[in-house]
Design a protein around this motif. Structure first.
Motif, PDB file in Angstrom:
ATOM      1  N   GLU A 265       0.863  -1.183   0.000  1.00  0.00           N
ATOM      2  CA  GLU A 265       0.000   0.000   0.000  1.00  0.00           C
ATOM      3  C   GLU A 265       0.899   1.233   0.000  1.00  0.00           C
ATOM      4  O   GLU A 265       1.896   1.282   0.710  1.00  0.00           O
ATOM      5  N   SER A 266       0.528   2.211  -0.782  1.00  0.00           N
ATOM      6  CA  SER A 266       1.286   3.462  -0.768  1.00  0.00           C
ATOM      7  C   SER A 266       0.322   4.631  -0.924  1.00  0.00           C
ATOM      8  O   SER A 266      -0.737   4.500  -1.527  1.00  0.00           O
ATOM      9  N   GLU A 267       0.728   5.726  -0.351  1.00  0.00           N
ATOM     10  CA  GLU A 267      -0.095   6.938  -0.393  1.00  0.00           C
ATOM     11  C   GLU A 267       0.831   8.128  -0.603  1.00  0.00           C
ATOM     12  O   GLU A 267       1.859   8.255   0.055  1.00  0.00           O
ATOM     13  N   GLU A 268       0.476   8.975  -1.530  1.00  0.00           N
ATOM     14  CA  GLU A 268       1.267  10.172  -1.804  1.00  0.00           C
ATOM     15  C   GLU A 268       0.383  11.404  -1.715  1.00  0.00           C
ATOM     16  O   GLU A 268      -0.761  11.374  -2.160  1.00  0.00           O
ATOM     17  N   GLN A 269       0.934  12.453  -1.134  1.00  0.00           N
ATOM     18  CA  GLN A 269       0.228  13.729  -1.072  1.00  0.00           C
ATOM     19  C   GLN A 269       1.188  14.810  -1.543  1.00  0.00           C
ATOM     20  O   GLN A 269       2.234  15.030  -0.947  1.00  0.00           O
TER      21      GLN A 269
ATOM     22  N   ARG B  11       4.480  14.414   0.676  1.00  0.00           N
ATOM     23  CA  ARG B  11       4.417  13.415   1.744  1.00  0.00           C
ATOM     24  C   ARG B  11       4.117  12.064   1.113  1.00  0.00           C
ATOM     25  O   ARG B  11       3.223  11.934   0.281  1.00  0.00           O
ATOM     26  N   SER B  12       4.891  11.052   1.505  1.00  0.00           N
ATOM     27  CA  SER B  12       4.695   9.703   0.985  1.00  0.00           C
ATOM     28  C   SER B  12       4.705   8.732   2.155  1.00  0.00           C
ATOM     29  O   SER B  12       5.544   8.835   3.048  1.00  0.00           O
ATOM     30  N   GLU B  13       3.752   7.804   2.142  1.00  0.00           N
ATOM     31  CA  GLU B  13       3.684   6.792   3.187  1.00  0.00           C
ATOM     32  C   GLU B  13       3.421   5.451   2.517  1.00  0.00           C
ATOM     33  O   GLU B  13       2.620   5.356   1.587  1.00  0.00           O
ATOM     34  N   PHE B  14       4.094   4.416   2.985  1.00  0.00           N
ATOM     35  CA  PHE B  14       3.871   3.098   2.402  1.00  0.00           C
ATOM     36  C   PHE B  14       3.949   2.024   3.476  1.00  0.00           C
ATOM     37  O   PHE B  14       4.577   2.192   4.500  1.00  0.00           O
ATOM     38  N   LYS B  15       3.247   0.931   3.199  1.00  0.00           N
ATOM     39  CA  LYS B  15       3.250  -0.251   4.054  1.00  0.00           C
ATOM     40  C   LYS B  15       3.419  -1.448   3.133  1.00  0.00           C
ATOM     41  O   LYS B  15       2.825  -1.498   2.061  1.00  0.00           O
ATOM     42  N   TYR B  16       4.212  -2.398   3.554  1.00  0.00           N
ATOM     43  CA  TYR B  16       4.354  -3.593   2.749  1.00  0.00           C
ATOM     44  C   TYR B  16       4.784  -4.749   3.640  1.00  0.00           C
ATOM     45  O   TYR B  16       5.274  -4.550   4.745  1.00  0.00           O
TER      46      TYR B  16
END
Length: 136
Positions: free
Chosen positions: A72-76, A83-88
């Motif tokens: 999962e990744s999220e970019e703003q 801002r970038s956040e990821f989970k794996y």
């Protein structure tokens, strides 16, 4: 042993408590197993998975293996920054199949974040017998 006192509750150190409470980055998933007539049904909660890319279901030597990877990744992006956040993480679950399970008839489907695997199981005919209990 007069100097010993009894502790009513054992406290784990914070890192160990997080480990047992499931507060870690490796994704865990819940599984339920039940029989539906001559079929064993295994259901697993796997939200945010693309079953065609991220999931592998196999049967080997009487064991059902569910293996996958969650990404999962999220970019703003904004005028003020990025801002970038990821989970794996990867996950595997092995489930022992009952005697008489037919690996050639296994089917799997994925709907609304739930994987359902159906395994046909031959009826147990003649491998056991009922024992009558006599009153003494």
């Amino acid at each position: 042993m007069a100097g010993l006192t009894r502790r009513d509750r054992f406290e784990l150190p914070e890192p160990m408590r997080r480990l047992f409470e499931g507060d870690w980055d490796v994704p865990a998933f819940r599984v339920e197993e039940y029989r539906d007539g001559p079929t064993m049904v295994v259901r697993a909660e796997l939200p945010s998975i693309d079953p065609e890319k991220d999931l592998d279901v196999s049967v080997t030597e009487g064991t059902l293996r569910i293996r996958g990877e969650r990404r999962e990744s999220e970019e703003q992006k904004s005028r003020n920054g990025y801002r970038s956040e990821f989970k794996y993480g990867s996950f595997t679950r092995d489930i022992q199949l009952p005697p008489g399970a037919n690996p050639d008839g296994v089917s799997a489907s994925y709907h609304d974040g739930v994987l359902e695997v159906r395994v046909p199981v031959a009826e147990d005919g003649g491998s056991g017998r009922k024992i009558t209990v006599n009153r003494a």
